[in-house]
Design a protein around this motif. Structure first.
Motif, PDB file in Angstrom:
ATOM      1  N   ARG A  67      61.727 -26.776  -0.856  1.00  0.00           N
ATOM      2  CA  ARG A  67      62.959 -27.078  -0.137  1.00  0.00           C
ATOM      3  C   ARG A  67      63.327 -25.943   0.811  1.00  0.00           C
ATOM      4  N   HIS A  68      64.267 -26.240   1.715  1.00  0.00           N
ATOM      5  CA  HIS A  68      64.686 -25.295   2.758  1.00  0.00           C
ATOM      6  C   HIS A  68      65.052 -23.941   2.161  1.00  0.00           C
ATOM      7  N   GLU A  72      59.355 -23.135   8.691  1.00  0.00           N
ATOM      8  CA  GLU A  72      60.038 -22.694   9.900  1.00  0.00           C
ATOM      9  C   GLU A  72      59.709 -21.269  10.327  1.00  0.00           C
ATOM     10  N   GLY A 121      61.327 -25.159   5.519  1.00  0.00           N
ATOM     11  CA  GLY A 121      62.480 -25.707   6.216  1.00  0.00           C
ATOM     12  C   GLY A 121      62.116 -26.169   7.598  1.00  0.00           C
ATOM     13  N   TYR A 122      63.072 -26.633   8.276  1.00  0.00           N
ATOM     14  CA  TYR A 122      62.946 -27.112   9.635  1.00  0.00           C
ATOM     15  C   TYR A 122      63.459 -26.012  10.553  1.00  0.00           C
ATOM     16  N   SER A 172      65.669 -23.849  12.396  1.00  0.00           N
ATOM     17  CA  SER A 172      67.120 -23.733  12.272  1.00  0.00           C
ATOM     18  C   SER A 172      67.515 -22.300  12.582  1.00  0.00           C
TER      19      SER A 172
END
Length: 163
Positions: A19-20, A73, A137-138, A140
């Motif tokens: 997860r992020h 990311e 994560g994406y 960000s």
């Protein structure tokens, strides 16, 4: 271009569950993980050895596959990597952007960060500093490196105090 699929069942499960803000440590073949290493791996960190033969899979093979198949990311590397392994450093900058590849001191900080990762993925790569911590994560806003290192807690500014 179709995304690659991860065929290793355990690695696919790790990538699907991350997860992020969680992290994976992608290790070269020489990364000490036994109890007698200079910096033994914390037993709470999952260890997955994907080595096949000396040199395979490479650090680049694994990182490119993870970047294509998962959501990552950025990366954290040792401050020695750009000088001692410019090829892999360049590859990380190509994948994530130079501003998303953070550098920290090798010992003990890098090993302390490794022990905060969800898992260590051991490659067969025999290159110098062919290792990185991938941040899930994406794309960000940057996650504060001090939060990732566990030096400070994640906090937010109350909405009423934001400008």
């Amino acid at each position: 271009m179709a995304k690659r699929r991860i065929l290793n069942e355990r690695l696919a499960a790790i990538v699907a569950s991350i997860r992020h803000g969680e992290m994976l440590f992608i290790a070269d073949s020489g990364s000490g993980t036994c109890s007698k290493a200079l910096y033994p791996l914390d037993p709470s960190v999952e260890y997955l050895d994907v080595e096949v033969v000396t040199g395979s899979p490479t650090f680049e093979d694994v990182v490119r596959t993870l970047a294509e198949a998962g959501d990552f990311e950025g990366a954290i590397i040792t401050e020695d990597m750009p000088d001692q392994n410019p090829k892999d450093y360049g590859m990380l900058c190509e994948l994530f952007g130079e501003n998303k590849v953070r550098q920290i001191n090798y010992a003990p900080e890098y090993y302390q960060l490794r022990d905060r990762c969800k898992a260590v993925i051991q490659t067969g790569d025999i290159g110098i500093h062919a290792q990185a911590v991938l941040i899930a994560g994406y794309p960000s806003a940057d996650i504060d490196i001090k939060v990732l290192l566990g030096e400070t807690k994640f906090t937010t500014i109350p909405k009423k105090d934001r400008k």
